[in-house]
Design an enzyme around this catalytic site. Structure first.
Site, PDB file in Angstrom:
ATOM      1  CG  ASN A  86      31.880  23.245  26.216  1.00 24.66           C
ATOM      2  OD1 ASN A  86      31.473  22.150  26.698  1.00 24.66           O
ATOM      3  ND2 ASN A  86      32.401  23.529  24.935  1.00 24.66           N
ATOM      4  CG  HIS A 117      35.063  36.939  50.832  1.00 24.66           C
ATOM      5  ND1 HIS A 117      34.217  36.502  51.781  1.00 24.66           N
ATOM      6  CD2 HIS A 117      35.318  35.593  49.962  1.00 24.66           C
ATOM      7  CE1 HIS A 117      34.415  34.982  51.560  1.00 24.66           C
ATOM      8  NE2 HIS A 117      35.005  34.795  50.181  1.00 24.66           N
ATOM      9  CB  THR A 162      41.667  42.661  35.562  1.00 26.03           C
ATOM     10  OG1 THR A 162      42.707  43.259  34.769  1.00 26.03           O
ATOM     11  CG2 THR A 162      42.120  41.481  36.334  1.00 26.03           C
ATOM     12  NE  ARG A 177      49.376  43.769  30.617  1.00 26.24           N
ATOM     13  CZ  ARG A 177      48.929  44.388  31.348  1.00 26.24           C
ATOM     14  NH1 ARG A 177      47.766  45.100  31.283  1.00 26.24           N
ATOM     15  NH2 ARG A 177      49.529  44.542  32.699  1.00 26.24           N
TER      16      ARG A 177
END
Ligand SMILES: CC(C)(COP(=O)(O)OP(=O)(O)OC[C@H]1O[C@@H](n2cnc3c(N)ncnc32)[C@H](O)[C@@H]1OP(=O)(O)O)[C@@H](O)C(=O)NCCC(=O)NCCS
Length: 195
Positions: A86, A117, A162, A177
């Protein structure tokens, strides 16, 4: 395929997406290494692909205005059949990003397999991102390097992912979570509806 069957298929396609969306998809598809039928909805800004020498494969997929795809040298991006990406979503592949079939990737999502980086090492670290079939990524979520999102999983709006997400679970927040489980594992999102 006989003429009647072909004309039925064309009519069915055009009932879902206009000729203009198909033509825009055709134009957009020239940036792909391999592709099925691509459609583009909304023209401005037209979705962009920056391919620095990688491989971009997509089956029959839909892209909305403002999508940006960046694929580095020797990197791969694969997008499965029936998936839509989208508005204003950014996908960065420096090594490998795989998005499965029938996924709903909402607007303003960022998917990146690299930090871009170096951090505590002399080189930039890339780790593949995999989004399995039927996953739904809520708007303004960020999917970071090395993450696998399980089949049918839902990422709530505005999440930062993550770690890996198990199949048919709902995760949200920053970092994401576990919030709940998806009750109907057979839910098959209808990508044709758009968002
Ligand atoms: C994921 C989602 C669909 C879940 O909806 P729901 O099942 O109705 O969830 P609820 O509102 O009942 O919330 C359940 C819990 O998750 C939490 N939660 C819901 N959305 C959250 C979010 N974006 N971030 C963090 N936590 C969230 C709620 O606070 C609640 O926690 P609690 O039980 O401790 O109070 C919904 O929260 C969401 O993100 N919708 C936006 C989807 C989207 O981006 N659509 C764009 C078009 S594709």
């Amino acid at each position: 395929m006989n003429v009647n069957k072909l004309s039925r298929r064309i009519k069915k396609r055009l009932s879902k997406h206009s000729v203009g969306e198909h033509l825009a998809g055709l134009w957009f598809s020239r940036k792909f290494t391999e592709h099925g039928i691509l459609v583009v909805s909304g023209w401005r800004p037209f979705p962009r692909v920056i391919n620095e020498g990688g491989v971009i494969k997509a089956e029959n997929c839909k892209f909305y205005a403002g999508v940006r795809i960046e694929v580095g040298p020797d990197a791969t991006l694969t997008i499965g059949n029936g998936t839509y990406i989208n508005r204003n979503t950014l996908i960065v592949s420096r090594e490998n990003v795989t998005i499965g079939r029938d996924c709903r990737i909402s607007w303003d999502v960022v998917i990146m397999d690299s930090d871009l980086h170096p951090l505590n090492s002399p080189t930039v670290i890339h780790k593949p991102v995999t989004i399995r079939d039927k996953a739904w990524i809520g708007c303004r979520s960020i999917i970071l390097k090395g993450v696998t999102i399980g089949e049918g999983a839902v990422i709530a709006a505005g999440s930062v992912v993550t770690r890996d997400i198990p199949p048919y679970t709902i995760y949200g927040g920053s970092p994401a979570r576990h919030l709940a489980d998806v009750k109907t594992s057979g839910t098959n999102p209808n990508w044709e509806t758009g968002s």
